[in-house]
Write a protein that holds these residues in place. Sequence first.
Motif, mmCIF file in Angstrom:
data_model
loop_
_atom_site.group_PDB
_atom_site.id
_atom_site.type_symbol
_atom_site.label_atom_id
_atom_site.label_comp_id
_atom_site.label_asym_id
_atom_site.label_seq_id
_atom_site.Cartn_x
_atom_site.Cartn_y
_atom_site.Cartn_z
ATOM 1 N N LEU A 1 -3.275 13.563 7.874
ATOM 2 C CA LEU A 1 -2.280 13.514 9.142
ATOM 3 C C LEU A 1 -1.864 11.659 8.339
ATOM 4 O O LEU A 1 -1.685 12.445 9.791
ATOM 5 C CB LEU A 1 -3.085 13.817 10.559
ATOM 6 C CG LEU A 1 -3.095 15.340 10.047
ATOM 7 C CD1 LEU A 1 -4.333 15.407 11.626
ATOM 8 C CD2 LEU A 1 -2.088 16.022 10.638
ATOM 9 N N ALA A 2 -3.461 11.628 8.047
ATOM 10 C CA ALA A 2 -2.546 10.119 8.084
ATOM 11 C C ALA A 2 -1.396 9.658 7.391
ATOM 12 O O ALA A 2 -1.697 8.606 7.362
ATOM 13 C CB ALA A 2 -4.287 9.199 7.926
ATOM 14 N N CYS B 1 -4.153 2.798 -2.353
ATOM 15 C CA CYS B 1 -5.565 2.099 -3.363
ATOM 16 C C CYS B 1 -6.504 2.900 -4.238
ATOM 17 O O CYS B 1 -7.285 3.191 -4.060
ATOM 18 C CB CYS B 1 -6.708 1.637 -1.643
ATOM 19 S SG CYS B 1 -7.264 0.327 -2.222
ATOM 20 N N GLY B 2 -6.617 2.299 -4.869
ATOM 21 C CA GLY B 2 -7.438 2.009 -6.006
ATOM 22 C C GLY B 2 -9.122 1.203 -6.205
ATOM 23 O O GLY B 2 -9.616 2.081 -6.853
ATOM 24 N N ASP B 3 -9.292 0.295 -5.064
ATOM 25 C CA ASP B 3 -10.321 -0.204 -4.761
ATOM 26 C C ASP B 3 -10.799 -0.584 -2.806
ATOM 27 O O ASP B 3 -10.171 -2.048 -3.463
ATOM 28 C CB ASP B 3 -10.770 -1.308 -5.996
ATOM 29 C CG ASP B 3 -11.963 -2.101 -5.749
ATOM 30 O OD1 ASP B 3 -12.955 -1.778 -5.268
ATOM 31 O OD2 ASP B 3 -11.962 -3.498 -6.492
ATOM 32 N N ALA B 4 -11.302 -0.233 -2.667
ATOM 33 C CA ALA B 4 -11.592 -0.547 -1.259
ATOM 34 C C ALA B 4 -12.447 -1.511 -1.617
ATOM 35 O O ALA B 4 -12.614 -2.032 0.041
ATOM 36 C CB ALA B 4 -11.782 0.871 -0.960
ATOM 37 N N PHE C 1 -2.887 3.189 0.717
ATOM 38 C CA PHE C 1 -4.329 3.972 1.315
ATOM 39 C C PHE C 1 -5.547 4.109 0.726
ATOM 40 O O PHE C 1 -5.893 4.643 -0.198
ATOM 41 C CB PHE C 1 -3.096 5.420 1.439
ATOM 42 C CG PHE C 1 -3.896 6.617 1.740
ATOM 43 C CD1 PHE C 1 -3.409 6.802 3.486
ATOM 44 C CD2 PHE C 1 -4.279 7.430 1.943
ATOM 45 C CE1 PHE C 1 -3.732 7.350 4.741
ATOM 46 C CE2 PHE C 1 -5.069 8.103 2.941
ATOM 47 C CZ PHE C 1 -4.711 8.241 3.878
ATOM 48 N N ASN C 2 -6.877 4.177 1.814
ATOM 49 C CA ASN C 2 -7.531 3.817 0.876
ATOM 50 C C ASN C 2 -8.613 5.241 0.643
ATOM 51 O O ASN C 2 -8.322 6.131 1.569
ATOM 52 C CB ASN C 2 -8.347 3.087 2.256
ATOM 53 C CG ASN C 2 -9.936 3.367 1.941
ATOM 54 O OD1 ASN C 2 -10.637 3.856 0.555
ATOM 55 N ND2 ASN C 2 -11.129 2.188 2.183
ATOM 56 N N LEU C 3 -8.642 5.361 -0.826
ATOM 57 C CA LEU C 3 -9.219 6.911 -1.262
ATOM 58 C C LEU C 3 -10.528 6.968 -1.290
ATOM 59 O O LEU C 3 -10.962 7.826 -1.753
ATOM 60 C CB LEU C 3 -8.248 7.263 -1.868
ATOM 61 C CG LEU C 3 -6.712 7.638 -1.780
ATOM 62 C CD1 LEU C 3 -6.477 8.422 -2.847
ATOM 63 C CD2 LEU C 3 -6.382 9.084 -0.317
ATOM 64 N N SER C 4 -11.556 5.852 -0.316
ATOM 65 C CA SER C 4 -13.016 5.832 -0.878
ATOM 66 C C SER C 4 -13.638 6.925 -0.397
ATOM 67 O O SER C 4 -14.424 7.442 -0.952
ATOM 68 C CB SER C 4 -13.255 4.471 -0.195
ATOM 69 O OG SER C 4 -13.078 3.806 0.582
ATOM 70 N N ASN D 1 -7.725 -3.710 -9.611
ATOM 71 C CA ASN D 1 -8.296 -2.041 -9.444
ATOM 72 C C ASN D 1 -7.610 -1.681 -7.820
ATOM 73 O O ASN D 1 -7.414 -0.780 -7.580
ATOM 74 C CB ASN D 1 -9.205 -2.188 -9.043
ATOM 75 C CG ASN D 1 -10.337 -2.827 -10.566
ATOM 76 O OD1 ASN D 1 -9.709 -2.334 -11.542
ATOM 77 N ND2 ASN D 1 -10.845 -3.159 -10.815
ATOM 78 N N GLU D 2 -6.167 -2.498 -7.332
ATOM 79 C CA GLU D 2 -6.178 -1.782 -5.934
ATOM 80 C C GLU D 2 -4.947 -1.332 -6.553
ATOM 81 O O GLU D 2 -5.013 -0.172 -5.180
ATOM 82 C CB GLU D 2 -5.593 -3.287 -5.201
ATOM 83 C CG GLU D 2 -6.860 -3.310 -3.992
ATOM 84 C CD GLU D 2 -7.400 -4.405 -5.548
ATOM 85 O OE1 GLU D 2 -7.136 -5.224 -6.480
ATOM 86 O OE2 GLU D 2 -8.637 -5.357 -5.369
ATOM 87 N N HIS D 3 -4.228 -1.534 -6.738
ATOM 88 C CA HIS D 3 -2.101 -0.770 -6.546
ATOM 89 C C HIS D 3 -2.645 0.304 -8.365
ATOM 90 O O HIS D 3 -2.020 -0.348 -8.868
ATOM 91 C CB HIS D 3 -1.188 -1.745 -7.620
ATOM 92 C CG HIS D 3 -1.607 -3.364 -6.675
ATOM 93 N ND1 HIS D 3 -0.187 -2.716 -5.299
ATOM 94 C CD2 HIS D 3 -1.816 -4.085 -5.986
ATOM 95 C CE1 HIS D 3 -0.730 -3.085 -4.389
ATOM 96 N NE2 HIS D 3 -1.458 -4.205 -5.034
ATOM 97 N N THR D 4 -2.497 1.401 -7.499
ATOM 98 C CA THR D 4 -2.347 2.523 -8.359
ATOM 99 C C THR D 4 -1.235 3.388 -8.883
ATOM 100 O O THR D 4 -1.401 3.868 -9.754
ATOM 101 C CB THR D 4 -2.798 4.240 -7.486
ATOM 102 O OG1 THR D 4 -2.286 3.804 -6.498
ATOM 103 C CG2 THR D 4 -4.768 3.887 -7.025
ATOM 104 N N ARG D 5 -0.157 3.478 -8.134
ATOM 105 C CA ARG D 5 0.590 3.408 -8.189
ATOM 106 C C ARG D 5 1.357 4.750 -8.081
ATOM 107 O O ARG D 5 2.410 4.960 -8.632
ATOM 108 C CB ARG D 5 1.584 2.626 -9.649
ATOM 109 C CG ARG D 5 2.183 1.449 -10.013
ATOM 110 C CD ARG D 5 2.908 0.604 -9.727
ATOM 111 N NE ARG D 5 4.107 0.561 -9.562
ATOM 112 C CZ ARG D 5 5.121 1.135 -8.818
ATOM 113 N NH1 ARG D 5 4.609 0.574 -7.049
ATOM 114 N NH2 ARG D 5 6.187 1.720 -8.771
ATOM 115 N N TYR D 6 -0.098 4.930 -7.352
ATOM 116 C CA TYR D 6 0.392 6.967 -7.175
ATOM 117 C C TYR D 6 0.542 6.661 -5.806
ATOM 118 O O TYR D 6 -0.036 5.952 -5.150
ATOM 119 C CB TYR D 6 -0.631 7.639 -7.310
ATOM 120 C CG TYR D 6 -1.114 7.695 -8.879
ATOM 121 C CD1 TYR D 6 -0.012 7.944 -9.321
ATOM 122 C CD2 TYR D 6 -2.550 7.174 -9.306
ATOM 123 C CE1 TYR D 6 -0.277 8.178 -11.142
ATOM 124 C CE2 TYR D 6 -2.650 7.138 -10.492
ATOM 125 C CZ TYR D 6 -1.419 7.662 -11.313
ATOM 126 O OH TYR D 6 -1.394 8.194 -12.726
#
Length: 142
Positions: free
Chosen positions: A56-57, A69-72, A81-84, A108-113
Motif C-alpha cells: 500500500l505504500a 533503494c539498493g542499500d538502506a 523506496f526501501n526494500l531492506s 548501491n542506492e540507485h537500483t534503476r528499478y
Amino acid sequence: MPVLAIIAMLVSIVILALNPKKQFGEVNNHKRQTDVAIIADAIVTYANTVDRSLLLAIPLSPAAAVEACGDALTGSCNHLFNLSMLKERNLLLAIPLDPLSQDPDYPNEHTRYFLQRPSAGHVTVSSPDAEPEGMTDIAATR
C-alpha cells in the motif's frame, strides 16, 4: 597478400556478425527481466504473508513510480523506496541492481528499478533502461 586481405575481410564479417554491443544489451535485458520479476514476487509474497502496508505504500497509478533503494544501510534511501525488509525476511538475497546503474556518489542506492501500483492489489516493477535506447520499458506486474 590476397590471402591476408581475404582473412581480414572474413574477420571483419565475423566481428560484425557477432555485434558485441547488441549481445551485451540482450544479456542486460535478460537480467532486467529476471530482476523485475524477482522484486515483484518478493513484494507480493511479503505483502501476503507479513505486512500488506508495504504494498500500500507503493504509489498508485497515475502517480509517478518510485525507485527502489539498493542499500538502506548507508541511510541514504531518501526519496527512494526501501526494500531492506525483503532481505531481512530472506525473500531477496540482495537487492538487484540494473546492469548499468553505476552512480559513483551512491554506489548501491540507485537500483534503476521503479515501483508502482496499477491497481490496489497489484505491483508493477519496471526498468526504464532497456537496451538499445528507445526500447520499451521492461516490467513485471504481479
